[in-house]
Design a protein around this motif. Sequence first.
Motif, PDB file in Angstrom:
ATOM      1  N   LYS A  31       0.668  -1.116   0.053  1.00 16.68           N
ATOM      2  CA  LYS A  31       0.065   0.188   0.097  1.00 16.68           C
ATOM      3  C   LYS A  31       0.849   1.264  -0.022  1.00 16.68           C
ATOM      4  O   LYS A  31       1.885   1.349   0.836  1.00 16.68           O
ATOM      5  N   ARG A  32       0.455   1.979  -0.977  1.00 13.57           N
ATOM      6  CA  ARG A  32       1.184   3.368  -1.113  1.00 13.57           C
ATOM      7  C   ARG A  32       1.647   4.007   0.286  1.00 13.57           C
ATOM      8  O   ARG A  32       2.516   4.546   0.446  1.00 13.57           O
ATOM      9  N   ASP A  33       0.327   4.299   1.011  1.00 15.52           N
ATOM     10  CA  ASP A  33       0.367   5.183   2.331  1.00 15.52           C
ATOM     11  C   ASP A  33       1.369   4.230   3.419  1.00 15.52           C
ATOM     12  O   ASP A  33       1.859   5.213   3.992  1.00 15.52           O
ATOM     13  N   ASP A  34       1.283   3.039   3.318  1.00 14.88           N
ATOM     14  CA  ASP A  34       2.281   2.370   4.151  1.00 14.88           C
ATOM     15  C   ASP A  34       3.827   2.688   3.904  1.00 14.88           C
ATOM     16  O   ASP A  34       4.705   2.971   4.878  1.00 14.88           O
ATOM     17  N   VAL A  35       4.049   2.432   2.681  1.00 12.26           N
ATOM     18  CA  VAL A  35       5.320   3.105   2.005  1.00 12.26           C
ATOM     19  C   VAL A  35       5.841   4.553   2.653  1.00 12.26           C
ATOM     20  O   VAL A  35       6.767   4.749   3.137  1.00 12.26           O
ATOM     21  N   ILE A  36       4.714   5.351   2.286  1.00 16.37           N
ATOM     22  CA  ILE A  36       5.124   6.826   2.692  1.00 16.37           C
ATOM     23  C   ILE A  36       5.257   6.902   4.194  1.00 16.37           C
ATOM     24  O   ILE A  36       6.403   7.619   4.749  1.00 16.37           O
ATOM     25  N   LEU A  37       4.591   6.394   4.898  1.00 17.79           N
ATOM     26  CA  LEU A  37       4.685   6.413   6.420  1.00 17.79           C
ATOM     27  C   LEU A  37       5.840   5.998   6.860  1.00 17.79           C
ATOM     28  O   LEU A  37       6.458   6.487   7.685  1.00 17.79           O
ATOM     29  N   ALA A  38       6.181   4.905   6.472  1.00 23.92           N
ATOM     30  CA  ALA A  38       7.397   4.081   6.970  1.00 23.92           C
ATOM     31  C   ALA A  38       8.830   4.796   6.447  1.00 23.92           C
ATOM     32  O   ALA A  38       9.688   4.981   7.167  1.00 23.92           O
ATOM     33  N   VAL A  39       8.800   5.310   5.487  1.00 25.83           N
ATOM     34  CA  VAL A  39      10.106   5.894   4.657  1.00 25.83           C
ATOM     35  C   VAL A  39       9.945   7.264   5.297  1.00 25.83           C
ATOM     36  O   VAL A  39      11.365   7.641   5.563  1.00 25.83           O
ATOM     37  N   ALA A  40       9.052   8.117   5.522  1.00 27.54           N
ATOM     38  CA  ALA A  40       9.311   9.472   5.874  1.00 27.54           C
ATOM     39  C   ALA A  40       9.211   9.485   7.301  1.00 27.54           C
ATOM     40  O   ALA A  40       9.922  10.706   7.735  1.00 27.54           O
ATOM     41  N   ALA A  41       8.981   8.568   8.045  1.00 26.22           N
ATOM     42  CA  ALA A  41       9.376   8.731   9.568  1.00 26.22           C
ATOM     43  C   ALA A  41      10.640   9.152  10.095  1.00 26.22           C
ATOM     44  O   ALA A  41      10.878  10.310  10.764  1.00 26.22           O
ATOM     45  N   PRO A  42      11.877   8.608   9.525  1.00 24.81           N
ATOM     46  CA  PRO A  42      12.993   9.204   9.973  1.00 24.81           C
ATOM     47  C   PRO A  42      13.523  10.451   9.422  1.00 24.81           C
ATOM     48  O   PRO A  42      14.398  11.279  10.132  1.00 24.81           O
ATOM     49  N   LEU A  43      12.687  10.736   8.368  1.00 30.33           N
ATOM     50  CA  LEU A  43      13.187  11.998   7.752  1.00 30.33           C
ATOM     51  C   LEU A  43      12.607  13.240   8.385  1.00 30.33           C
ATOM     52  O   LEU A  43      13.055  14.115   8.370  1.00 30.33           O
ATOM     53  N   ASP A  44      11.345  12.902   8.821  1.00 29.59           N
ATOM     54  CA  ASP A  44      10.551  13.900   9.535  1.00 29.59           C
ATOM     55  C   ASP A  44      11.062  14.699  10.775  1.00 29.59           C
ATOM     56  O   ASP A  44      10.958  15.761  11.330  1.00 29.59           O
ATOM     57  N   VAL A  45      12.110  13.544  11.373  1.00 34.52           N
ATOM     58  CA  VAL A  45      12.672  14.118  12.657  1.00 34.52           C
ATOM     59  C   VAL A  45      13.568  15.319  12.422  1.00 34.52           C
ATOM     60  O   VAL A  45      13.759  16.326  13.281  1.00 34.52           O
ATOM     61  N   LYS A  46      14.264  15.657  11.464  1.00 36.38           N
ATOM     62  CA  LYS A  46      15.203  16.672  11.261  1.00 36.38           C
ATOM     63  C   LYS A  46      14.580  17.572   9.918  1.00 36.38           C
ATOM     64  O   LYS A  46      14.994  18.944  10.034  1.00 36.38           O
ATOM     65  N   HIS A  47      13.859  17.007   9.117  1.00 37.07           N
ATOM     66  CA  HIS A  47      13.572  17.883   8.014  1.00 37.07           C
ATOM     67  C   HIS A  47      12.135  17.975   7.858  1.00 37.07           C
ATOM     68  O   HIS A  47      11.282  17.490   8.453  1.00 37.07           O
ATOM     69  N   LYS A  48      11.875  19.069   6.925  1.00 35.85           N
ATOM     70  CA  LYS A  48      10.427  19.617   6.688  1.00 35.85           C
ATOM     71  C   LYS A  48       9.918  19.163   5.371  1.00 35.85           C
ATOM     72  O   LYS A  48      10.622  19.165   4.348  1.00 35.85           O
ATOM     73  N   VAL A  49       8.662  18.493   5.307  1.00 33.38           N
ATOM     74  CA  VAL A  49       8.029  18.043   3.809  1.00 33.38           C
ATOM     75  C   VAL A  49       7.590  19.275   3.024  1.00 33.38           C
ATOM     76  O   VAL A  49       6.942  20.320   3.641  1.00 33.38           O
ATOM     77  N   ASP A  50       8.033  19.149   1.844  1.00 35.41           N
ATOM     78  CA  ASP A  50       7.431  20.502   0.971  1.00 35.41           C
ATOM     79  C   ASP A  50       7.341  19.789  -0.485  1.00 35.41           C
ATOM     80  O   ASP A  50       8.036  19.258  -1.059  1.00 35.41           O
ATOM     81  N   LEU A  51       5.854  19.768  -0.633  1.00 35.35           N
ATOM     82  CA  LEU A  51       5.494  18.723  -1.765  1.00 35.35           C
ATOM     83  C   LEU A  51       5.576  19.484  -2.988  1.00 35.35           C
ATOM     84  O   LEU A  51       5.603  18.978  -4.113  1.00 35.35           O
ATOM     85  N   LYS A  52       5.868  20.884  -2.831  1.00 34.69           N
ATOM     86  CA  LYS A  52       5.940  21.633  -4.203  1.00 34.69           C
ATOM     87  C   LYS A  52       7.376  22.076  -4.620  1.00 34.69           C
ATOM     88  O   LYS A  52       7.660  22.310  -5.751  1.00 34.69           O
ATOM     89  N   ASN A  53       8.014  22.395  -3.577  1.00 31.95           N
ATOM     90  CA  ASN A  53       9.427  22.653  -4.054  1.00 31.95           C
ATOM     91  C   ASN A  53      10.627  22.162  -3.051  1.00 31.95           C
ATOM     92  O   ASN A  53      11.476  23.074  -2.411  1.00 31.95           O
ATOM     93  N   ALA A  54      10.577  20.901  -2.998  1.00 29.73           N
ATOM     94  CA  ALA A  54      11.354  20.469  -2.035  1.00 29.73           C
ATOM     95  C   ALA A  54      12.865  20.187  -2.515  1.00 29.73           C
ATOM     96  O   ALA A  54      12.962  20.386  -3.890  1.00 29.73           O
ATOM     97  N   ARG A  55      13.631  20.378  -1.874  1.00 30.94           N
ATOM     98  CA  ARG A  55      15.202  20.313  -2.216  1.00 30.94           C
ATOM     99  C   ARG A  55      15.452  18.932  -2.826  1.00 30.94           C
ATOM    100  O   ARG A  55      15.982  18.760  -3.786  1.00 30.94           O
TER     101      ARG A  55
END
Length: 287
Positions: free
Chosen positions: A213-237
């Motif tokens: 499931k796509r949502d399962d992948v997003i949640l699992a992969v994003a979890a460690p990145l969310d600790v230090k970085h910010k989500v930006d769906l339009k202009n992410a580096r």
Amino acid sequence: MGKRATEGSGAKGSQQKRAKRHQYLKDRVKYPQNSFDISPGMKGFFVTCTRGREKKSAGETIDLLEEFANKLYPNLEEEIAAEKDASDDAPAAQAGGGIEDEIAREIAEMKASPKIKMFRYLPSTIDCILYIKCHRKIDPEALVQFMFAELSVTKQRKTRFTGRLIPAKVTTTSKLDAIVKGATQVAHALLAEDAEPTTFALVVNIRYCDDLKRDDVILAVAAPLDVKHKVDLKNARYTLVIEVFKSMATIGLVENYNALRRLNLQTLFDDPSAKKPVEDVVQSMDE
């Protein structure tokens, strides 16, 4: 007389049909139409293309990759040739799924082919999708960034049937734990303790894999990145691109993904907003 001639013609026609059928079956064995040779441990490029033009897209994409690889790695062919000469007397390793086995297979391929191949087309058995395997000395992410940096400025269209060209820094199975492990490996620089806070986004596409499931992948992969970085769906580096198809998944990290028209070789030239030179947005991450 006419009847005999007709019967003779019919017998000859049947023989020709049997011969063609026999040759077809031989070709299917030698060149399988539905072979799936993509395996974990490989690296290369996930490519989308026009339906029914997979082979033509593979040819033009490999030409494009070779052109820019020769610019980015001017001495690579000589290095590969020297490696081939040095490995002529080395014992062959048995096939497997690990990195060492993948290196052994590359060496075996070099020995079998007199021409040095930096890239190889592997069918995905899915319409409009193909995989281009690259030599282990090539960094798919660096090559894609380098390529799109130049194409964004020169505006020289070099392909006709190819769409998106996504780096596959890691190729793994479509199991969730394997994808999370691969994503951690690809995004290691962002997960380092001394990494500077930045913005990121995830692109997850799943094809012919009902167990994931796509949502399962997003949640699992994003979890460690969310600790230090910010989500930006339009202009992410940085954008982590995960492409799942059947039993495999490819993972690559792209800098300024949206600014580069999502690595689409069609819209890169067709969209008027893409005509502005892209400067300083495609610097590869320091490893």
